[in-house]
Write a protein that holds these residues in place. Sequence first.
Motif, mmCIF file in Angstrom:
data_model
loop_
_atom_site.group_PDB
_atom_site.id
_atom_site.type_symbol
_atom_site.label_atom_id
_atom_site.label_comp_id
_atom_site.label_asym_id
_atom_site.label_seq_id
_atom_site.Cartn_x
_atom_site.Cartn_y
_atom_site.Cartn_z
ATOM 1 N N LEU A 44 0.828 -1.210 0.000
ATOM 2 C CA LEU A 44 0.000 0.000 0.000
ATOM 3 C C LEU A 44 0.860 1.257 0.000
ATOM 4 O O LEU A 44 0.477 2.284 -0.580
ATOM 5 N N GLN A 45 2.027 1.197 0.632
ATOM 6 C CA GLN A 45 2.940 2.343 0.609
ATOM 7 C C GLN A 45 3.419 2.635 -0.815
ATOM 8 O O GLN A 45 3.665 3.788 -1.169
ATOM 9 N N ARG A 46 3.554 1.598 -1.624
ATOM 10 C CA ARG A 46 4.009 1.770 -3.010
ATOM 11 C C ARG A 46 2.936 2.380 -3.907
ATOM 12 O O ARG A 46 3.223 2.873 -4.986
ATOM 13 N N TRP A 47 1.695 2.332 -3.456
ATOM 14 C CA TRP A 47 0.579 2.808 -4.282
ATOM 15 C C TRP A 47 0.501 4.324 -4.270
ATOM 16 O O TRP A 47 0.481 4.960 -3.226
ATOM 17 N N ASP A 48 0.446 4.908 -5.461
ATOM 18 C CA ASP A 48 0.251 6.341 -5.615
ATOM 19 C C ASP A 48 -1.191 6.577 -6.038
ATOM 20 O O ASP A 48 -1.531 6.466 -7.223
ATOM 21 N N PRO A 49 -2.080 6.869 -5.083
ATOM 22 C CA PRO A 49 -3.510 6.985 -5.396
ATOM 23 C C PRO A 49 -3.876 8.339 -5.969
ATOM 24 O O PRO A 49 -4.810 9.006 -5.507
ATOM 25 N N ALA A 50 -3.130 8.776 -6.988
ATOM 26 C CA ALA A 50 -3.338 10.120 -7.539
ATOM 27 C C ALA A 50 -4.753 10.302 -8.059
ATOM 28 O O ALA A 50 -5.365 11.354 -7.887
ATOM 29 N N GLY A 51 -5.312 9.254 -8.665
ATOM 30 C CA GLY A 51 -6.647 9.382 -9.243
ATOM 31 C C GLY A 51 -7.766 9.295 -8.230
ATOM 32 O O GLY A 51 -8.925 9.537 -8.563
ATOM 33 N N SER A 52 -7.435 8.941 -7.002
ATOM 34 C CA SER A 52 -8.477 8.760 -5.990
ATOM 35 C C SER A 52 -8.819 10.048 -5.257
ATOM 36 O O SER A 52 -9.860 10.142 -4.617
ATOM 37 N N GLY A 53 -7.925 11.035 -5.343
ATOM 38 C CA GLY A 53 -8.179 12.330 -4.725
ATOM 39 C C GLY A 53 -8.553 12.231 -3.267
ATOM 40 O O GLY A 53 -7.865 11.602 -2.481
ATOM 41 N N GLU A 54 -9.669 12.839 -2.902
ATOM 42 C CA GLU A 54 -10.148 12.811 -1.511
ATOM 43 C C GLU A 54 -11.388 11.923 -1.394
ATOM 44 O O GLU A 54 -12.282 12.212 -0.603
ATOM 45 N N GLN A 113 -11.406 -3.897 -6.042
ATOM 46 C CA GLN A 113 -12.405 -3.141 -6.783
ATOM 47 C C GLN A 113 -12.044 -1.667 -6.924
ATOM 48 O O GLN A 113 -12.329 -1.040 -7.958
ATOM 49 N N GLN A 114 -11.422 -1.088 -5.895
ATOM 50 C CA GLN A 114 -11.286 0.368 -5.835
ATOM 51 C C GLN A 114 -9.880 0.900 -6.064
ATOM 52 O O GLN A 114 -9.710 2.110 -6.226
ATOM 53 N N MET A 115 -8.851 0.027 -6.051
ATOM 54 C CA MET A 115 -7.502 0.510 -6.348
ATOM 55 C C MET A 115 -7.352 0.726 -7.845
ATOM 56 O O MET A 115 -7.717 -0.142 -8.645
ATOM 57 N N ASP A 116 -6.802 1.889 -8.236
ATOM 58 C CA ASP A 116 -6.621 2.144 -9.664
ATOM 59 C C ASP A 116 -5.386 1.440 -10.229
ATOM 60 O O ASP A 116 -5.289 1.247 -11.441
ATOM 61 N N ASP A 117 -4.456 1.045 -9.377
ATOM 62 C CA ASP A 117 -3.279 0.283 -9.812
ATOM 63 C C ASP A 117 -3.623 -1.206 -9.705
ATOM 64 O O ASP A 117 -3.458 -1.829 -8.660
ATOM 65 N N LYS A 118 -4.130 -1.780 -10.796
ATOM 66 C CA LYS A 118 -4.622 -3.156 -10.769
ATOM 67 C C LYS A 118 -3.498 -4.179 -10.579
ATOM 68 O O LYS A 118 -3.725 -5.243 -9.991
ATOM 69 N N ALA A 119 -2.305 -3.873 -11.068
ATOM 70 C CA ALA A 119 -1.178 -4.792 -10.879
ATOM 71 C C ALA A 119 -0.825 -4.894 -9.404
ATOM 72 O O ALA A 119 -0.558 -5.990 -8.877
ATOM 73 N N LEU A 120 -0.832 -3.763 -8.719
ATOM 74 C CA LEU A 120 -0.529 -3.749 -7.286
ATOM 75 C C LEU A 120 -1.659 -4.417 -6.488
ATOM 76 O O LEU A 120 -1.403 -5.134 -5.522
ATOM 77 N N ALA A 121 -2.877 -4.164 -6.928
ATOM 78 C CA ALA A 121 -4.023 -4.811 -6.267
ATOM 79 C C ALA A 121 -3.925 -6.329 -6.383
ATOM 80 O O ALA A 121 -4.248 -7.058 -5.437
ATOM 81 N N LEU A 122 -3.462 -6.813 -7.544
ATOM 82 C CA LEU A 122 -3.297 -8.255 -7.737
ATOM 83 C C LEU A 122 -2.205 -8.800 -6.831
ATOM 84 O O LEU A 122 -2.325 -9.906 -6.288
ATOM 85 N N GLU A 123 -1.130 -8.035 -6.633
ATOM 86 C CA GLU A 123 -0.069 -8.455 -5.708
ATOM 87 C C GLU A 123 -0.619 -8.625 -4.295
ATOM 88 O O GLU A 123 -0.235 -9.550 -3.574
ATOM 89 N N ILE A 124 -1.507 -7.712 -3.906
ATOM 90 C CA ILE A 124 -2.115 -7.804 -2.580
ATOM 91 C C ILE A 124 -2.987 -9.056 -2.488
ATOM 92 O O ILE A 124 -2.929 -9.803 -1.506
#
Length: 333
Positions: A44-54, A113-124
Amino acid sequence: MSAWGISRYGFFFGIRGLSNYNLSCCVNSLLQSLFATSELVELLQRWDPAGSGEDRRNVPLQLKRTFADMKSDRPQTAPHRNFLHSLDQNRVRLNVQHDADEVFLSILHFIQQQMDDKALALEIQNLYKIAVETCLQCLKCSSVQTRSSYTLTLPLHVKEDEDSLEGCISSFLTEQLLTDVDSCFCEQCGAKTPSKWRLKLLSLPPILCVHLKRFRSISGETRKLDCKVTFPERFDFSEVAQDAFPPDAAKKAGVYTLYAVVVHSGFAMFGHYTAFIHHRETQRWYYANDSHVEEASWEEVQQTYGGYRRHTAYMLMYRRDSKQEGQQSELSG
């Protein structure tokens, strides 16, 4: 006094307490267990949720921020209301008693469902993914139907008398005879026929989550089984279920070490969740009861076996020894 000293409220050797907010003890115990899963925290630290905003509804975004607050060395409980409200807006409601396994699976679902980085979500997801194959053999024509799938927790039936984790796993993987009303449809015969059902494990994950199914519906009423179920601090999965793996794969199953126990106290319809956490840096056990955190011992963890009290282990989280990760990659391949 140093925050890394002997404070028993809010913060204790890097473990921050979590206030019970609108019946949040279930989520609190899961948060402590998930935070102890350093592999998840790092992803999760590696994830840059730029598209998720607030986005306040985004569960993984609020989980990432809650983890950041839990890492702080401030000597008070960690703020996590935004995470609780994100769950509430995704229909894991506040002011409601929840089942810890169901909430755990919901959190993993929201991450996918909600992470925009699908590759990272798959790792999780792969941290927890248990690949299985079900085999159904017709006893009339001997035809075999197989189906591959996966689960994120190992759901183990609990006997109403004394049992063990090893015994529960063996029962879960034991071949079953399906007859009479349990007969299954055979495509070859074109009818329901007696059959044999068997589950095989294709691969095991780095983090093995075990769900001890202590709640049972009897005559329309849900009750909790407080029977004794022992579990080891460390075990070799290949020794527990050698026949459950593909040929030559059992030796690669791995040795697992316990690092978190989600505990349920009380009755089926009225209870409380807490957690025992094994800290990777101090190599000690700690007990987290909402905002209250204190050092514990393995003997205290063993008191959650059950049998004579309602303070019982409900979910177990094991970590596979890192030296065997390469072997397991071969098994998965």
